[in-house]
Each structure stands twice: as C-alpha cells, then as structure tokens.
Design an enzyme around this catalytic site. Structure first.
Site, PDB file in Angstrom:
ATOM      1  N   TYR A  53       3.572  10.191   8.700  1.00  0.00           N
ATOM      2  CA  TYR A  53       3.933  10.665   7.372  1.00  0.00           C
ATOM      3  C   TYR A  53       5.311  11.374   7.578  1.00  0.00           C
ATOM      4  O   TYR A  53       6.272  11.223   6.653  1.00  0.00           O
ATOM      5  CB  TYR A  53       2.724  11.399   6.711  1.00  0.00           C
ATOM      6  CG  TYR A  53       1.694  10.698   6.183  1.00  0.00           C
ATOM      7  CD1 TYR A  53       0.647  10.702   7.108  1.00  0.00           C
ATOM      8  CD2 TYR A  53       1.769   9.789   5.109  1.00  0.00           C
ATOM      9  CE1 TYR A  53      -0.442   9.694   6.804  1.00  0.00           C
ATOM     10  CE2 TYR A  53       0.534   8.846   4.818  1.00  0.00           C
ATOM     11  CZ  TYR A  53      -0.402   8.860   5.492  1.00  0.00           C
ATOM     12  OH  TYR A  53      -1.348   8.145   5.297  1.00  0.00           O
ATOM     13  N   ARG A  56       8.117   8.420   7.282  1.00  0.00           N
ATOM     14  CA  ARG A  56       8.093   8.076   6.187  1.00  0.00           C
ATOM     15  C   ARG A  56       8.617   9.034   4.981  1.00  0.00           C
ATOM     16  O   ARG A  56       9.551   8.559   4.251  1.00  0.00           O
ATOM     17  CB  ARG A  56       6.708   7.537   5.690  1.00  0.00           C
ATOM     18  CG  ARG A  56       6.280   6.273   6.360  1.00  0.00           C
ATOM     19  CD  ARG A  56       4.921   6.033   6.100  1.00  0.00           C
ATOM     20  NE  ARG A  56       4.606   5.601   4.840  1.00  0.00           N
ATOM     21  CZ  ARG A  56       3.516   5.374   4.005  1.00  0.00           C
ATOM     22  NH1 ARG A  56       2.267   5.778   4.353  1.00  0.00           N
ATOM     23  NH2 ARG A  56       3.430   4.865   2.931  1.00  0.00           N
ATOM     24  N   GLN A  86       0.688   3.037  -6.904  1.00  0.00           N
ATOM     25  CA  GLN A  86      -0.061   3.330  -5.828  1.00  0.00           C
ATOM     26  C   GLN A  86       0.892   3.878  -4.632  1.00  0.00           C
ATOM     27  O   GLN A  86       0.516   4.061  -3.519  1.00  0.00           O
ATOM     28  CB  GLN A  86      -0.646   1.750  -5.006  1.00  0.00           C
ATOM     29  CG  GLN A  86      -1.727   1.287  -6.054  1.00  0.00           C
ATOM     30  CD  GLN A  86      -1.896  -0.301  -5.539  1.00  0.00           C
ATOM     31  OE1 GLN A  86      -2.801  -0.318  -4.792  1.00  0.00           O
ATOM     32  NE2 GLN A  86      -1.092  -1.089  -6.151  1.00  0.00           N
ATOM     33  N   ASN A  87       2.089   3.739  -4.848  1.00  0.00           N
ATOM     34  CA  ASN A  87       3.176   4.364  -4.108  1.00  0.00           C
ATOM     35  C   ASN A  87       3.057   5.754  -3.930  1.00  0.00           C
ATOM     36  O   ASN A  87       2.825   6.555  -4.996  1.00  0.00           O
ATOM     37  CB  ASN A  87       4.495   3.753  -4.390  1.00  0.00           C
ATOM     38  CG  ASN A  87       4.539   2.379  -4.544  1.00  0.00           C
ATOM     39  OD1 ASN A  87       3.815   1.661  -3.855  1.00  0.00           O
ATOM     40  ND2 ASN A  87       5.399   1.847  -5.286  1.00  0.00           N
ATOM     41  N   ASP A  89       5.909   7.273  -2.719  1.00  0.00           N
ATOM     42  CA  ASP A  89       7.412   7.909  -2.908  1.00  0.00           C
ATOM     43  C   ASP A  89       7.609   8.453  -4.221  1.00  0.00           C
ATOM     44  O   ASP A  89       6.574   8.220  -5.170  1.00  0.00           O
ATOM     45  CB  ASP A  89       8.291   6.443  -2.671  1.00  0.00           C
ATOM     46  CG  ASP A  89       8.169   5.324  -3.574  1.00  0.00           C
ATOM     47  OD1 ASP A  89       8.200   4.285  -3.247  1.00  0.00           O
ATOM     48  OD2 ASP A  89       8.126   5.919  -4.934  1.00  0.00           O
ATOM     49  N   HIS A 104      -2.584   7.241  -4.973  1.00  0.00           N
ATOM     50  CA  HIS A 104      -2.859   7.421  -3.456  1.00  0.00           C
ATOM     51  C   HIS A 104      -2.050   8.437  -3.008  1.00  0.00           C
ATOM     52  O   HIS A 104      -1.784   8.678  -1.575  1.00  0.00           O
ATOM     53  CB  HIS A 104      -2.403   6.096  -2.744  1.00  0.00           C
ATOM     54  CG  HIS A 104      -3.273   4.713  -3.377  1.00  0.00           C
ATOM     55  ND1 HIS A 104      -2.773   3.673  -2.740  1.00  0.00           N
ATOM     56  CD2 HIS A 104      -4.499   5.018  -3.729  1.00  0.00           C
ATOM     57  CE1 HIS A 104      -3.629   2.920  -3.342  1.00  0.00           C
ATOM     58  NE2 HIS A 104      -4.912   3.635  -3.909  1.00  0.00           N
ATOM     59  N   GLY A 170       4.690  -5.764  -7.788  1.00  0.00           N
ATOM     60  CA  GLY A 170       4.964  -5.474  -6.524  1.00  0.00           C
ATOM     61  C   GLY A 170       3.622  -5.106  -5.626  1.00  0.00           C
ATOM     62  O   GLY A 170       3.729  -4.080  -5.061  1.00  0.00           O
ATOM     63  N   SER A 172      -0.204  -6.401  -3.632  1.00  0.00           N
ATOM     64  CA  SER A 172      -0.865  -7.611  -3.332  1.00  0.00           C
ATOM     65  C   SER A 172      -2.339  -7.265  -4.028  1.00  0.00           C
ATOM     66  O   SER A 172      -3.380  -8.333  -3.773  1.00  0.00           O
ATOM     67  CB  SER A 172      -0.952  -7.382  -1.691  1.00  0.00           C
ATOM     68  OG  SER A 172      -1.779  -6.529  -1.455  1.00  0.00           O
TER      69      SER A 172
HETATM   70  N1  APR Z   1       9.731  -7.324  -5.380  1.00  0.00           N
HETATM   71  C1  APR Z   1       8.276  -7.449  -5.823  1.00  0.00           C
HETATM   72  N2  APR Z   1       7.306  -7.660  -5.018  1.00  0.00           N
HETATM   73  C2  APR Z   1       7.441  -7.694  -3.566  1.00  0.00           C
HETATM   74  C3  APR Z   1       8.802  -7.476  -3.255  1.00  0.00           C
HETATM   75  C4  APR Z   1       9.936  -7.468  -3.836  1.00  0.00           C
HETATM   76  N3  APR Z   1      11.100  -7.248  -3.492  1.00  0.00           N
HETATM   77  N4  APR Z   1       8.439  -7.598  -1.959  1.00  0.00           N
HETATM   78  C5  APR Z   1       7.285  -7.678  -1.671  1.00  0.00           C
HETATM   79  N5  APR Z   1       6.610  -7.935  -2.699  1.00  0.00           N
HETATM   80  C6  APR Z   1       5.213  -7.966  -2.984  1.00  0.00           C
HETATM   81  C7  APR Z   1       4.299  -8.654  -1.780  1.00  0.00           C
HETATM   82  O1  APR Z   1       4.392  -9.939  -2.116  1.00  0.00           O
HETATM   83  C8  APR Z   1       2.991  -8.219  -2.030  1.00  0.00           C
HETATM   84  O2  APR Z   1       2.064  -8.789  -2.933  1.00  0.00           O
HETATM   85  O3  APR Z   1       4.618  -6.374  -2.844  1.00  0.00           O
HETATM   86  C9  APR Z   1       3.127  -6.622  -2.663  1.00  0.00           C
HETATM   87  C10 APR Z   1       2.986  -5.430  -1.476  1.00  0.00           C
HETATM   88  O4  APR Z   1       1.678  -5.618  -1.226  1.00  0.00           O
HETATM   89  P1  APR Z   1       1.292  -4.449  -0.153  1.00  0.00           P
HETATM   90  O5  APR Z   1       2.007  -4.619   1.248  1.00  0.00           O
HETATM   91  O6  APR Z   1      -0.335  -4.704   0.109  1.00  0.00           O
HETATM   92  O7  APR Z   1       1.295  -3.113  -0.655  1.00  0.00           O
HETATM   93  P2  APR Z   1       0.376  -2.455  -1.868  1.00  0.00           P
HETATM   94  O8  APR Z   1      -0.304  -3.686  -2.729  1.00  0.00           O
HETATM   95  O9  APR Z   1       1.166  -1.485  -2.682  1.00  0.00           O
HETATM   96  O10 APR Z   1      -0.785  -1.649  -0.818  1.00  0.00           O
HETATM   97  C11 APR Z   1      -1.905  -1.091  -1.662  1.00  0.00           C
HETATM   98  O11 APR Z   1      -2.844  -0.536   0.485  1.00  0.00           O
HETATM   99  O12 APR Z   1      -2.315   0.430   2.384  1.00  0.00           O
HETATM  100  C12 APR Z   1      -2.698   0.870   1.143  1.00  0.00           C
HETATM  101  O13 APR Z   1      -2.357   3.080   0.280  1.00  0.00           O
HETATM  102  C13 APR Z   1      -1.593   2.022   0.490  1.00  0.00           C
HETATM  103  O14 APR Z   1      -1.134   1.975  -1.719  1.00  0.00           O
HETATM  104  C14 APR Z   1      -1.017   1.129  -0.532  1.00  0.00           C
HETATM  105  C15 APR Z   1      -2.142  -0.093  -0.840  1.00  0.00           C
END
Ligand code: APR
Length: 232
Positions: A53, A56, A86-87, A89, A104, A170, A172
């Site tokens: 952490y 980051r 979920q971020n 930051d 989170h 943004g 998944s």
């Molecule tokens: N603009 C928009 N979306 C984007 C971009 C971008 N420039 N770059 C990547 N993405 C999308 C990807 O296609 C993906 O669907 O952002 C998503 C990121 O997914 P993850 O990496 O799984 O992140 P997130 O969904 O925030 O994860 C959720 O998982 O690990 C835990 O606590 C952590 O909060 C996090 C949670």
C-alpha cells in the site's frame, strides 16, 4: 435536479496512470491477493502488506484526475451526482466531486487495529510497523480487504435504488457486493456503461454500453445526459 448515481472502478483512473487490477498489466498479475490484500496476509507478513500500500500511496502524490473525473465533477452543475467508487484513490475528490462513497476504503487513510472507529488521515505516503494509534496499537491501511465486510454497501444500495440515471465507468464487475449494485437499479432507470472491453452479457434492462475508454466514453455520456436534461 435528477439524481445521477455513478459506480466507478479502477478503469476510470487508468488514464491518470494508475494500474487496474485485472488488465494485462494489472496489479493482480504482479501480486497475489492472498499475500497483500487479506486479513491473513496482514497477520502473516504485515510489512509486505504495508509496502504494497505504501507503493500505491506514493504514486497517488504523482498522479492527477483525468478528464473523466473532471467531467463527472462538472455534472454536479446539472444533476444531483452521487459517486460510489471501488477505488481507494482520491481522484474523484481532487477533481471536485462532492459526494463520493468509497466501498473498498481510502488509500490516504489509516486506522487502529484495536479500535476500527479510530481512522486518521495519513501525513505523507509511508505507514510503517511501529506507527501506532492513540491507544498504542499498530495502524493498518483503511482498506476493505478480501473477506472483510463492506461497511458502506447498504448506503450504496439505497443510493442506486433511488437513482434517476445510473452510470458505470471502468469496472470489470468481478467483485461483490459492489458488482451486485447493478441489479438494484430499477428496470425503468436509464443505465450507461463505459468500458473499452465491456461485454454485453449484463442482464439488466435499459442499458446502453459505450465501448470506449473513460475520457472519451464519459464525454459521450455527458452529451447524451445534457440532451436528456434539455429535452425534459
Ligand atoms: N477506461 C475505462 N475502462 C477501462 C480503462 C479505461 N481507460 N482501462 C481499463 N478499463 C476497464 C477494464 O476493461 C476493466 O473492465 O476497467 C476495468 C477494470 O477492472 P478491474 O481491474 O477488475 O478493476 P475493478 O473492477 O475496479 O476491481 C474491483 O477488485 O481487486 C479488487 O478491491 C479491488 O476495487 C477493486 C475491485
């Protein structure tokens, strides 16, 4: 003013230079969740967790909000905007958004390991072993680790249930309960999802997918929303 509820994930901060978790260069390709983001990891090797952490958090002082963050902040002129993120930051806040709910946790905050209500803003980017709370116990990152409860999920659920418009940017939608929020948005509410790799199998009604990166995709949604507001 109509209520616009936004759910964001790591993808909205990607164009600010912050890695996502599950993209090709994502954080979980370089670290194992069970080594750095679970209560067991903290018990087993707190220094490794603190270092994860700290790295980051240090980066947070080197990045700025991108156009997607600032567009969402500007939408407060036209809508009652509530952001569920979920971020961990602080880029939504730095961009000027005034109602931000962190599901989170927050990277710039730390908390007592003996009393979870003792939460502090961390001065600087480093939290180390031996940094203690006012009651003398080790401080930990104010982050929701895998397997820990998500204290703000009920508030987030009530926010989405009362949305007039819902926007996802943004994420998944891999991690629950955050991902489940999409199911709580009423069917009649117009929904938009911005993600370059969005897949169409989200079984919700009234969803428009914008297969684009956040800075351009959110701009397109803003143009649609402003037109909706002027049409009404
Ligand atoms: N603009 C928009 N979306 C984007 C971009 C971008 N420039 N770059 C990547 N993405 C999308 C990807 O296609 C993906 O669907 O952002 C998503 C990121 O997914 P993850 O990496 O799984 O992140 P997130 O969904 O925030 O994860 C959720 O998982 O690990 C835990 O606590 C952590 O909060 C996090 C949670």
């Amino acid at each position: 003013m109509k209520k616009l509820v936004v759910l964001t994930g790591a993808g909205i901060s990607q164009e600010s230079g912050i890695k996502t978790f599950r993209d090709a260069d994502g954080l979980w390709n370089n670290y194992r969740i069970e080594d750095v983001a679970t209560p067991d990891a903290w018990e087993r090797d707190p220094k490794l967790v603190l270092d994860f952490y700290n790295i980051r958090r240090k980066q947070l002082y080197e990045v700025e909000p991108n156009k997607a963050h600032t567009l969402l902040a500007k939408l407060e002129d036209t809508f009652n905007v509530e952001i569920i993120t979920q971020n961990i930051d602080d880029l939504h806040e730095k961009a000027g958004s005034t109602r931000v709910l962190h599901l989170h946790g927050e990277l710039k905050k730390v908390r007592s390991t003996i009393d979870p209500d003792l939460v502090y803003n961390l001065a600087g980017w480093e939290l180390n072993l031996g940094d203690l709370c006012e009651k003398g116990s080790q401080l930990r990152p104010h982050i929701v680790w895998f397997g820990e409860p998500v204290p703000n999920i009920m508030t987030a659920t009530s926010w989405v249930q009362n949305a007039d418009i819902f926007l996802v940017v943004g994420t998944s939608l891999n991690v629950y309960p955050a991902a489940g929020l999409l199911q709580y948005v009423p069917d009649h509410v117009p929904k938009f999802l911005v993600d370059p790799k969005a897949t169409p199998e989200y079984y919700v009604k009234n969803l428009e997918i914008i297969r684009d990166k956040a800075t351009t995709g959110v701009q397109k949604v803003v143009e649609m929303l402003v037109k909706m507001a002027s049409d009404n």
